[in-house]
Scaffold this active site. Structure first.
Site, short mmCIF file in Angstrom:
data_model
loop_
_atom_site.label_atom_id
_atom_site.label_comp_id
_atom_site.label_asym_id
_atom_site.label_seq_id
_atom_site.Cartn_x
_atom_site.Cartn_y
_atom_site.Cartn_z
N ARG A 15 12.22 -79.10 88.13
CA ARG A 15 11.26 -78.28 87.39
C ARG A 15 9.95 -79.05 87.17
O ARG A 15 9.89 -80.25 87.39
CB ARG A 15 11.83 -77.94 85.99
CG ARG A 15 12.94 -76.92 86.02
CD ARG A 15 13.57 -76.78 84.64
NE ARG A 15 14.28 -77.98 84.22
CZ ARG A 15 14.89 -78.12 83.05
NH1 ARG A 15 14.87 -77.15 82.16
NH2 ARG A 15 15.54 -79.24 82.75
N LYS A 75 11.44 -82.72 80.93
CA LYS A 75 12.50 -83.56 80.36
C LYS A 75 11.90 -84.74 79.60
O LYS A 75 10.74 -85.09 79.76
CB LYS A 75 13.42 -84.09 81.48
CG LYS A 75 14.30 -83.04 82.10
CD LYS A 75 15.13 -82.26 81.09
CE LYS A 75 16.33 -83.04 80.56
NZ LYS A 75 17.10 -82.21 79.59
N TYR A 94 10.78 -81.39 76.26
CA TYR A 94 12.10 -81.49 75.63
C TYR A 94 12.36 -82.96 75.36
O TYR A 94 12.11 -83.80 76.22
CB TYR A 94 13.20 -80.97 76.57
CG TYR A 94 13.20 -79.47 76.74
CD1 TYR A 94 13.53 -78.64 75.68
CD2 TYR A 94 12.91 -78.89 77.96
CE1 TYR A 94 13.53 -77.26 75.83
CE2 TYR A 94 12.91 -77.51 78.12
CZ TYR A 94 13.23 -76.70 77.05
OH TYR A 94 13.23 -75.34 77.19
N HIS A 96 15.26 -84.16 72.74
CA HIS A 96 16.66 -84.37 72.35
C HIS A 96 16.86 -85.78 71.78
O HIS A 96 17.74 -86.53 72.22
CB HIS A 96 17.60 -84.10 73.53
CG HIS A 96 17.48 -82.71 74.05
ND1 HIS A 96 17.96 -81.61 73.36
CD2 HIS A 96 16.90 -82.22 75.18
CE1 HIS A 96 17.68 -80.51 74.05
NE2 HIS A 96 17.04 -80.84 75.15
N GLU A 118 12.67 -78.30 71.81
CA GLU A 118 13.92 -77.75 71.27
C GLU A 118 13.94 -77.62 69.75
O GLU A 118 14.85 -76.99 69.20
CB GLU A 118 15.14 -78.56 71.76
CG GLU A 118 15.32 -79.95 71.13
CD GLU A 118 14.47 -81.02 71.78
OE1 GLU A 118 13.66 -80.72 72.65
OE2 GLU A 118 14.63 -82.21 71.38
N SER A 220 35.32 -69.41 64.61
CA SER A 220 35.55 -70.73 65.18
C SER A 220 36.22 -71.66 64.16
O SER A 220 35.56 -72.48 63.53
CB SER A 220 34.21 -71.32 65.64
OG SER A 220 34.37 -72.64 66.05
N LEU A 240 25.29 -75.22 68.72
CA LEU A 240 24.09 -75.97 68.37
C LEU A 240 23.91 -76.03 66.87
O LEU A 240 24.01 -75.02 66.17
CB LEU A 240 22.84 -75.32 68.99
CG LEU A 240 21.51 -76.01 68.63
CD1 LEU A 240 21.42 -77.41 69.22
CD2 LEU A 240 20.32 -75.19 69.09
N ASP A 270 23.38 -82.07 76.09
CA ASP A 270 22.06 -82.64 75.77
C ASP A 270 21.95 -82.97 74.28
O ASP A 270 21.04 -83.68 73.86
CB ASP A 270 20.92 -81.72 76.22
CG ASP A 270 21.06 -80.31 75.67
OD1 ASP A 270 22.10 -80.00 75.07
OD2 ASP A 270 20.11 -79.52 75.85
N ASN A 300 20.80 -81.32 82.50
CA ASN A 300 19.60 -80.50 82.82
C ASN A 300 20.00 -79.40 83.79
O ASN A 300 19.48 -79.30 84.90
CB ASN A 300 18.48 -81.37 83.40
CG ASN A 300 18.88 -82.11 84.67
OD1 ASN A 300 20.05 -82.35 84.92
ND2 ASN A 300 17.91 -82.45 85.49
N1 NAD Z 1 22.79 -78.64 79.46
C1 NAD Z 1 21.66 -77.97 79.61
O1 NAD Z 1 21.03 -78.02 80.65
C2 NAD Z 1 21.15 -77.11 78.49
C3 NAD Z 1 20.13 -76.18 78.71
C4 NAD Z 1 19.72 -75.38 77.64
C5 NAD Z 1 20.33 -75.50 76.38
N2 NAD Z 1 21.29 -76.46 76.23
C6 NAD Z 1 22.00 -76.65 74.96
O2 NAD Z 1 22.86 -75.55 74.72
C7 NAD Z 1 23.23 -75.57 73.35
C8 NAD Z 1 23.19 -74.16 72.77
O3 NAD Z 1 21.84 -73.73 72.66
P1 NAD Z 1 21.46 -72.26 72.15
O4 NAD Z 1 20.02 -72.08 72.41
O5 NAD Z 1 22.44 -71.27 72.67
O6 NAD Z 1 21.67 -72.42 70.58
P2 NAD Z 1 21.81 -71.22 69.50
O7 NAD Z 1 21.33 -71.78 68.22
O8 NAD Z 1 21.21 -69.96 70.02
O9 NAD Z 1 23.38 -70.99 69.43
C9 NAD Z 1 24.25 -71.94 68.91
C10 NAD Z 1 25.38 -71.20 68.27
O10 NAD Z 1 26.36 -72.18 67.91
C11 NAD Z 1 26.97 -71.69 66.74
N3 NAD Z 1 27.75 -72.75 66.13
C12 NAD Z 1 27.36 -73.79 65.34
N4 NAD Z 1 28.42 -74.53 64.97
C13 NAD Z 1 29.51 -73.95 65.55
C14 NAD Z 1 30.91 -74.24 65.54
N5 NAD Z 1 31.40 -75.27 64.86
N6 NAD Z 1 31.74 -73.42 66.24
C15 NAD Z 1 31.25 -72.36 66.94
N7 NAD Z 1 29.94 -72.03 66.96
C16 NAD Z 1 29.09 -72.81 66.27
C17 NAD Z 1 25.81 -71.17 65.90
O11 NAD Z 1 26.23 -70.31 64.86
C18 NAD Z 1 24.99 -70.45 66.99
O12 NAD Z 1 25.33 -69.08 67.10
C19 NAD Z 1 22.26 -76.56 72.70
O13 NAD Z 1 22.89 -77.81 72.50
C20 NAD Z 1 21.15 -76.71 73.72
O14 NAD Z 1 20.46 -77.93 73.60
C21 NAD Z 1 21.70 -77.25 77.25
#
Ligand code: NAD
Length: 366
Positions: A15, A75, A94, A96, A118, A220, A240, A270, A300
């Site tokens: 990207r 990143k 980003y 983190h 983020e 959960s 998250l 991340d 990523n």
């Molecule tokens: N790996 C990657 O490439 C990549 C890319 C984008 C986002 N992400 C990551 O994905 C994750 C999710 O992001 P998002 O935008 O969907 O966040 P979000 O805030 O929209 O959703 C997170 C959800 O997790 C829930 N939650 C919190 N604690 C919990 C628990 N103990 N059990 C169950 N649910 C719980 C929250 O209520 C919320 O609905 C983040 O860590 C983000 O950084 C990673």
């Protein structure tokens, strides 16, 4: 303002922080945009497209960092880039930081004014700069999970949607936010048997309203997670707690009860990962196996679909990036609470509570 668009150098990160038309918006607002040579190549954008919008192509990366008041990236900077920053320089990317002490210390030492995409949060609690990447990661998580369930890829040889006369694959999604709901959409579309868990009752109700009775929703709790893990073929970790380290929802001891060849995709890697056995992987070597369970933990994920990701990212980052460029960092955060929440480091101090707590450090409020 002098804006520097740096090429991403992280492994298999294709990207770039701005599309040519996004960079052109800065030029149209009266700024100068320096683009590192071939910065957009991985996303399919040629230098000539940036030049056509009034940007200047720079071959010397040190000069790009030296001359720019604001660096736009995708990143977090890698250790070999820490030395390129200078005091007071704005970094818009980003970060983190909660999961990365070394980077946190480097940005503080350099006194960088660092905005983390983020943690930019609107008044309704939404994270507009994380959302498009979470949408992409959520959708990709099912695509990748389905692939690694195939026998030659290390999985149990299961077709996620099944065919008439066979059981559908069971997908368990932990966290039903942006990434989780997009994972739900694709998993249901592929014909899988999908359960989503969240701690927010409102979120679970919204998901049921969105997808109807085809989607199973569960609170959960530890007990529910343990029971569902034993049934699951594909587990998606998409929780998250903004800015903070992800809670470890799947413990190492849980793996013994899971089906051999089942797959876990830790999207939250991340933020440190939500499975105890996760460690970050790359697109070159995306998976590893622990206790017979395939782990996919690419930090990523959207980098794999760089064209879609770069366009989706610029669509949302430009609005706030232009505010910083037009007004300067301090006036921009004074006028935008969302941008203020995006500021993580200023003048050698942390400005984000969750990041500070993750590292046991102090923080200031601007
Ligand atoms: N790996 C990657 O490439 C990549 C890319 C984008 C986002 N992400 C990551 O994905 C994750 C999710 O992001 P998002 O935008 O969907 O966040 P979000 O805030 O929209 O959703 C997170 C959800 O997790 C829930 N939650 C919190 N604690 C919990 C628990 N103990 N059990 C169950 N649910 C719980 C929250 O209520 C919320 O609905 C983040 O860590 C983000 O950084 C990673």
């Amino acid at each position: 303002m002098m804006i520097g668009l740096a090429k991403e150098i992280k492994n298999e990160e294709y990207r770039v922080g701005l599309t040519p038309s996004g960079a052109g918006e800065y030029v149209a607002a009266g700024h100068r945009v320096l683009v590192e040579k071939a910065a957009g190549e991985g996303a399919g954008f040629a230098d000539a497209e940036y030049r056509a919008r009034g940007c200047e192509i720079v071959t010397d990366r040190k000069k790009l960092f030296d001359d720019s008041e604001m660096i736009v990236k995708v990143k977090e900077p890698l250790p070999c880039e820490y030395g390129l920053f200078h005091e007071g320089q704005i970094l818009y990317t980003y970060l983190h930081l909660a999961a990365d002490l070394e980077q946190t210390e480097a940005l503080l030492k350099k006194k960088v004014t660092a905005f983390a995409y983020e943690t930019v949060m609107e008044a309704d609690g939404s994270l507009p700069l994380l959302a498009p990447m979470s949408q992409i990661a959520g959708r990709l998580s099912i695509q990748e999970g389905a692939k690694y369930l195939e026998k030659p890829c290390g999985g149990r040889g299961l077709l996620l949607g099944g065919v008439p006369g066979t059981a559908k694959g069971k997908v368990l999604i932990l966290g039903g936010g942006v990434a989780g709901s997009n994972a739900c959409r694709i998993a249901l579309g592929m014909g899988a048997d999908v359960t989503v868990m969240d701690i927010s009752a409102k979120r679970l109700a919204d998901l049921e309203a969105m997808f109807g009775s085809g989607l199973k929703t569960l609170y959960s709790s530890r007990e529910n997670i343990e029971r569902e893990l034993a049934q699951a073929d594909l587990v998606i970790g998409s929780v998250l707690l903004p800015g903070a380290l992800a809670p470890k929802l799947v413990r190492k001891s849980d793996l013994a009860a899971m089906k051999p060849g089942s797959v876990m995709v830790d999207i939250a890697i991340d933020q440190g990962g939500c499975f105890e056995t996760s460690h970050a992987t790359t697109h070159t070597e995306p998976i590893f196996t622990v206790g017979g369970v395939v782990h996919y933990c690419v930090a990523n994920m959207p980098g794999a679909v760089s064209l879609s990701s770069t366009i989706a990212l610029t669509n949302v980052t430009n609005r706030y990036g232009l505010m910083i460029a037009n007004k300067g960092a301090m006036k921009a955060i004074a006028e935008s609470a969302a941008l203020k929440s995006g500021l993580n480091c200023f003048d050698g101090k942390l400005t984000n509570k969750a990041v500070a707590e993750a590292h046991g450090m102090g923080y200031i409020t601007i």
